[in-house]
Structures are given as structure tokens and as C-alpha cells.
Write a protein that holds these residues in place. Structure first.
Motif, PDB file in Angstrom:
ATOM      1  N   SER A   2       0.560  -1.278   0.028  1.00 57.38           N
ATOM      2  CA  SER A   2      -0.105   0.127  -0.020  1.00 57.38           C
ATOM      3  C   SER A   2       0.849   1.172   0.034  1.00 57.38           C
ATOM      4  N   PHE A   4       0.725   3.532   1.915  1.00 53.42           N
ATOM      5  CA  PHE A   4       0.826   3.630   3.533  1.00 53.42           C
ATOM      6  C   PHE A   4       2.300   3.105   3.722  1.00 53.42           C
ATOM      7  N   ARG A  24       6.470   9.356  11.580  1.00 52.98           N
ATOM      8  CA  ARG A  24       5.573   8.376  11.412  1.00 52.98           C
ATOM      9  C   ARG A  24       4.736   8.242  12.629  1.00 52.98           C
ATOM     10  N   HIS A  44      -4.899  10.857  11.399  1.00 50.55           N
ATOM     11  CA  HIS A  44      -3.384  10.234  11.893  1.00 50.55           C
ATOM     12  C   HIS A  44      -2.775  10.026  10.212  1.00 50.55           C
ATOM     13  N   ALA A  46      -0.002   9.254   7.541  1.00 48.81           N
ATOM     14  CA  ALA A  46       1.134   8.239   7.512  1.00 48.81           C
ATOM     15  C   ALA A  46       2.680   9.266   7.839  1.00 48.81           C
ATOM     16  N   LEU A  69       0.491   9.372  -2.632  1.00 49.88           N
ATOM     17  CA  LEU A  69      -0.298  10.087  -1.212  1.00 49.88           C
ATOM     18  C   LEU A  69      -0.780  11.127  -0.952  1.00 49.88           C
ATOM     19  N   ASP A  87      -5.789  11.786   6.978  1.00 48.22           N
ATOM     20  CA  ASP A  87      -5.634  10.346   7.514  1.00 48.22           C
ATOM     21  C   ASP A  87      -4.720   9.682   6.371  1.00 48.22           C
ATOM     22  N   ASN A  88      -3.769   8.911   6.741  1.00 51.28           N
ATOM     23  CA  ASN A  88      -2.884   7.886   5.877  1.00 51.28           C
ATOM     24  C   ASN A  88      -2.289   8.700   4.713  1.00 51.28           C
TER      25      ASN A  88
END
Length: 445
Positions: A2, A4, A24, A44, A46, A69, A87-88
Motif C-alpha cells: 500500500s 501507506f 511516522r 492520523h 502516514a 499519497l 488520514d494516511n
């Protein structure tokens, strides 16, 4: 693998490229780096990259593009709706880039993308110069200015975008460019309200104005005097010199604030009708603008929700609505509920930019702040109730600085229906893949 996971695998290479640092989720310092002014937001990323140079920003944009990303941009970090986090994805955090350089000869200032209002005001103060800033000293200059920028000095000096002379950007492909009236002029037009849609603003150049004197009158009243206070304040503003500013600020009590770029004795004459009303306290004094900016700062670390409506006027019926909703304000100890006068230099500013709220006479700004998550529903509902109650006097436009994530229709209200097609074309030219989407988003077309 992924995106992430790839991000974490390649993080060592990114860190080697950065002058700043990157975190991270498992790293010490990550949770502190993701804290926002609004504690309702709990996202949150990444990777959080704390950039120290423009080269750092370029590395981060290319890193994110290579790994597919999503990118969020954090400048000052107020971002009430949490648009500066995701997020991520990757967060490009500019808060280490806060150098402010004043050129008193040309009355201009270059402000890096992570500087706060307090940094700007402290740098310009020794020169007797200032420009329109936010109503909180902890607000980021870049997000404020690119989103329109209404503040205590806007009736004297115009909106922040009216004082924007140049923007240095890193675009979605990692290029470094500059936008002014002569370089990338269509992009420069779009940056007058379009916020972070077109790239990462690593520095802004703003026009400064002489401000050798600044005075305030701040009077506090019991809530039962609210109607007389607001009506009296309205009459003062309508008759006062156009550079007079301030607002009505409702918490547990009612504060009437007059600001004036001149001597206190002149302001005292303007404030006489308010001084004649029974009041609990009064401060009427000359004060450095930079010091004043900190007095009314909203506290960090609370949950919040805010919105705004631009108003055609403030008739007695609207005054009554303001006071009635102030009397049912949830958590009044921390909530701020304000009426700001507009007009003057705001209304007379350039009409070529995507700033449709310029013709408003007043702005109502409910800013709910509270601590207990159990109060979320009623506090958010109260903000929405204020908006609904003031719709009879709404211009239909709004300053996007003052609202959160309220949907596409409110983005149109903040930029102007007639400007959206042109803005979308600029977006398509500079960010065709909508890389910069964590904002009041303009879709590329």
C-alpha cells in the motif's frame, strides 16, 4: 504494498533529503506534531514532514506524488475544520518556516509560509508599519491572506488579499514558481481567495501601511444591556471615520470593542455613547497593535465549531436575533459570538478578485468552543441555528477564513458563482490531479 507501507519504507530516504524532520505514527513527537487548535479533529497522517526550507517542500511534494499519497498543508494550524491534516497521507508542515523580513523603504514585508500573525506584527512594529491581520495572533499568515483575510484593520487597510503583492509557490509537480501581477498573473488572481488549492505557499509578500498610533476602547456590559449596546455600537460605526473598526463580542458578558488607528483622545469622543451606558468595566487606551492582537486570542486545546454570515445590514430585528441567540449560547465561558463591521476600505477595495463578500455591511461569526465531547451536538447545533436565524439579512456570500468544511455550495459562496469556472481552469493548469484537496476545494475542469 500500500502507499501507506511504501511511505514508511522510503521514509529514511526522505529524511536524508530534509533539512527539517519527518515523523511516522510510532515516532516520539508524532502525536504532538498532529495536534490542532480544534481538539475535535483526530487524524492520523502516514507522515508529517516539518519543512525548514523550500527545498524541503519540493522533496515532500515529489515524495508524495511518487507514492500516490494525499497531501495536506499545515501553515499556522488553526484550521478549525482540520483541513491541515489528513488520514494516511502526507502533511507538509511549514511551521519551521517563519522568517519575516520587512523592507521599510518600500513598505513591504516577505513572510514565510509558516509564520503566525504574532511573528508578522512583531516584525513590523519597530517600523511603525502594519497590515491587515487575523483576529488571533496565533493564526497563520498564509492561510489567512490567501483565504480573503478580514481582521481588525480591514476597514482601514482593506482585506489581506488587497495587500497581497506576490506569492512563492511549490506546485503539484514540485516546481518552484512565483505569482504576481506580472508573473503567472492568472494564478495570482486565483490566489486572492483560492487558498491552498494551487500549491504550497512558501512565502508571501504583503503591502504595509503606516500605523504610528493605535488605540482601543473595550467596554463590558451585563447581557441584559445587550440590545442597547449593540444598537449604540451600530450608530457609532455608521457615523465614525471609516478607519474605525472593532466588533461586539458576546461571551458570558457583552464586550463592545472600538479600534482606531489614531490617538486615544479621538477614540474617546467616538465612544461617548457607549461610555454613557451602564457598564461593568472599561479600557480606553493607546496600545501597540502587536500587543492588542494577543489580548483577544482564543484559547487552544478546546473543541470548536464555527461559521459566519455576511450581512446586508444590521436592522433592529437582526440586533434582537443576535441578543436572543447570545442568551442561549452553550458554554458561554469559552464560546465567542461576534458581530464585526465591514464596509469602508473592504468595500472600496479592488473588485477584480474572487472575493464576493466585499459588499457586506456586517459579519456575524458564531465560534463555539467547549471542552466536553458530550457538548458536541448542542454546540454545533447552536452555530447552525445562528446561521439560519441570520439568513434574512445574508448577502449569500461568506469569507472562507471564517467557516469550516460546509460543502461545495459554501465554497461557491466564498468565491463567487461567477468566478468558479475561471478558478477551476486555473486549478486544472496548476493542479490537474487535485493533489491539494484538503482545503475549500476547487475541482479542476
Amino acid at each position: 504494498m500500500s502507499p501507506f507501507s511504501k511511505a514508511h519504507t522510503r521514509l529514511a530516504a526522505l529524511r536524508a533529503d530534509l533539512t527539517g524532520d519527518a515523523f511516522r505514527p510510532e515516532d516520539p513527537g508524532y502525536d504532538n506534531a498532529r495536534k490542532l487548535f480544534n481538539t475535535r479533529i483526530d487524524r492520523h497522517p502516514a507522515v508529517i514532514a516539518q519543512c525548514a526550507t523550500t527545498a524541503d517542500v519540493v522533496h515532500c511534494v515529489r515524495f508524495a506524488r511518487d507514492l500516490d499519497l494525499h497531501i495536506a498543508i499545515r501553515a499556522g494550524g488553526h484550521s478549525p475544520a482540520g483541513m491541515s491534516l489528513n488520514d494516511n497521507g502526507l502533511v507538509i508542515d511549514l511551521r519551521r518556516m517563519r522568517t519575516v523580513t520587512v523592507d521599510p523603504g518600500s513598505r513591504t514585508v516577505r513572510v514565510e509560509g509558516g509564520a503566525l500573525m504574532s511573528h508578522l506584527d512583531q516584525a513590523t512594529r519597530p517600523h511603525g508599519l502594519a497590515t491587515t491581520g487575523a483576529r488571533n495572533s496565533t493564526t497563520g499568515v498564509a492561510g489567512f491572506a490567501l483565504g480573503g483575510g478580514t481582521g481588525w484593520l480591514d476597514r482601514a487597510f482593506g482585506l489581506a488579499v488587497d495587500n497581497l503583492l506576490g506569492v512563492e509557490l511549490v506546485t503539484s509537480d514540485g516546481s518552484r514558481i512565483r505569482a504576481t501581477d506580472h508573473e503567472n498573473p492568472e494564478l495570482f488572481w486565483a490566489l486572492h481567495g483560492g487558498g491552498g488549492n494551487f500549491g504550497v505557499a512558501t512565502a508571501l509578500t504583503l503591502r504595509l501601511h503606516p500605523l504610528p498610533e493605535f488605540s482601543i476602547a473595550l467596554l463590558t456590559y451585563r447581557p441584559e444591556s445587550g440590545r442597547d449596546v449593540v444598537r449604540g455600537y451600530r450608530e457609532i460605526i455608521e457615523a465614525a471615520p471609516p478607519e474605525t473598526g472593532g466588533g461586539i463580542i458576546r461571551t458570558q458578558l457583552v464586550d463592545a470593542l472600538l479600534t482606531y488607528p489614531g490617538p486615544a483622545q479621538d477614540l474617546r469622543k467616538l465612544a461617548r455613547p457607549l461610555l454613557a451606558l451602564p457598564h461593568e468595566a472599561v479600557v480606553l487606551t493607546p496600545l501597540p497593535y502587536a500587543a492588542f492582537q494577543r489580548i483577544l486570542d482564543s484559547p487552544p486545546g478546546l473543541r470548536n465549531h464555527s461559521s459566519a454570515e455576511s450581512l446586508t445590514g444590521l436592522p433592529d430585528e437582526a440586533v434582537d436575533v443576535f441578543c436572543e441567540l447570545g442568551n442561549v449560547m452553550p458554554v458561554p465561558a469559552t464560546t465567542r459570538y461576534s458581530l464585526f463591521p465591514q464596509g469602508a476600505a473592504v468595500a472600496s477595495g479592488p473588485d477584480r478578485f474572487p472575493v464576493p463578500f466585499r459588499d457586506a455591511r456586517w459579519t456575524v461569526h458564531p465560534f463555539g468552543m467547549w471542552e466536553d465531547p458530550a457538548d458536541d451536538r448542542r454546540c454545533v447545533q447552536w452555530v447552525e441555528d445562528v446561521r439560519a436565524a441570520f439568513r434574512p439579512w445574508s448577502t449569500g456570500a461568506v469569507c472562507l477564513n471564517l467557516v469550516g468544511d460546509e460543502g461545495a455550495d459554501r465554497v461557491v459562496a466564498g468565491l463567487g458563482a461567477g468566478n468558479i469556472r475561471r478558478l477551476a481552469a486555473v486549478k486544472a493548469a496548476y493542479d490537474p490531479d487535485n493533489v491539494f484537496r484538503f482545503n475549500h476545494n476547487i475541482l479542476p475542469r
